[in-house]
Design an enzyme around this catalytic site. Structure first.
Site, PDB file in Angstrom:
ATOM      1  N   TYR A   1      -2.156  -2.007  10.322  1.00 54.34           N
ATOM      2  CA  TYR A   1      -2.256  -2.099   8.857  1.00 54.34           C
ATOM      3  C   TYR A   1      -0.984  -1.554   8.211  1.00 54.34           C
ATOM      4  CZ  TYR A   1      -4.162  -1.474   4.137  1.00 54.34           C
ATOM      5  OH  TYR A   1      -4.375  -1.534   2.788  1.00 54.34           O
TER       6      TYR A   1
ATOM      7  N   SER B   1       0.859  -1.198   0.000  1.00 52.81           N
ATOM      8  CA  SER B   1       0.000   0.000   0.000  1.00 52.81           C
ATOM      9  C   SER B   1       0.885   1.235   0.000  1.00 52.81           C
ATOM     10  CB  SER B   1      -0.872   0.031   1.255  1.00 52.81           C
ATOM     11  OG  SER B   1      -1.508   1.291   1.387  1.00 52.81           O
TER      12      SER B   1
END
Ligand code: NAD
Length: 254
Positions: free
Chosen positions: A154, A140
């Protein structure tokens, strides 16, 4: 047909990026194995992919499931050429260091980071048997930039995916196995929209994207297609960023 004669395995294929990638890969001539914990949607996407697609339920945090999904691909289609380790979660209780419970940290790491490790651990022997292949691991943009909207587990999991992908690329470069990390920017998929659940939160993220919009899952699928195909034959170990310019920006246009 950019994936003719290739067999591709996609995790998290019931929704979002994984679903769009399965449909695109099938349209480009690949035989596709779709895996997810969501059996009904996974099965339905496999049906939409046509005759050369197969769904198998696999929880990527479970070693046995990951071993089984790879064996299923080889048994069903004779070999495995492409692995897209894409399944991931973003938990709504993931926050800063003080607020994030250990259980949320462990769950996020088990799926987002250990899941990618298992995909590689069991997938790499299959790619070796096929005399090479391409691994794409979904990281990401948060592995590259810090944000004030915290999602610590995350972010840490995606940093791990990025570092692991780089190292695997180096280890396996002489075996004709390429490993790249895909770093999507903020996308208009269920995963992020559930997290950014108010207009105010969405605007707070949008203001940082030079293109002024969220990306679409289909745009990540196009990037995965490039990394899966022989078009990217000299591309390995990259942080393949597809983010509407977010990581390039200091100030965005009004
Ligand atoms: P999504 O929620 O639409 O799809 C994720 C899929 O993974 C779902 O089908 C879900 O059932 C599956 N999944 C969840 N846990 C699983 C498990 N344990 N085993 C197997 N499958 C499991 O999300 P998406 O936006 O398509 O995200 C795909 C990947 O892209 C994730 O790794 C995510 O972190 C990453 N990503 C997304 C964004 C974004 O803005 N949406 C940005 C950067 C990176």
């Amino acid at each position: 047909m950019r994936l003719k004669d290739k067999v591709a395995l996609i995790t998290g294929a019931a929704s979002g990026i994984g679903k769009e990638t399965a449909l695109l890969f099938a349209g480009e001539g690949a035989r596709v194995v779709l895996t997810d914990v969501d059996e009904s949607h996974g099965q339905s996407v496999a049906e939409q992919c046509g005759d050369h697609a197969s769904f198998i339920r696999a929880d990527v945090s479970q070693a046995g499931d990951c071993e089984a999904m790879v064996l299923h691909a080889e048994k069903t289609f004779g070999k495995l050429n492409v692995i897209f380790n894409n399944a991931g979660i973003m938990h709504s209780d993931d926050g800063d260091a003080e607020a994030t419970e250990e259980s949320i940290w462990d769950l996020t790491m088990a799926i987002n980071l250990k899941g990618v490790f298992f995909g590689c651990k069991y997938g790499i022997p299959a790619l070796k048997r096929a005399r090479g292949g391409s691994i794409i691991n979904t990281a990401s943009f948060v592995a590259l930039l810090g944000a004030a909207t915290p999602q610590l587990a995350y972010t840490a999991s995606k940093g791990g995916v990025l570092a692991m992908s780089r190292e695997l690329a180096v280890i396996h470069a002489r075996e004709n196995i390429r490993v790249n990390a895909l770093c999507p920017g903020p996308l208009h998929t269920e995963l992020l929209m559930k997290f950014l659940d108010t207009e105010e939160k969405r605007q707070r993220r949008l203001v940082h994207i030079p293109m002024g919009r969220f990306g679409e899952a289909r745009e990540m699928a196009q990037a995965a297609l490039y990394l899966a195909s022989d078009d990217s034959s000299f591309v390995t170990g990259t942080e393949f960023t597809v983010d509407g310019g977010i990581t390039a920006a200091y100030v965005t246009p009004e």
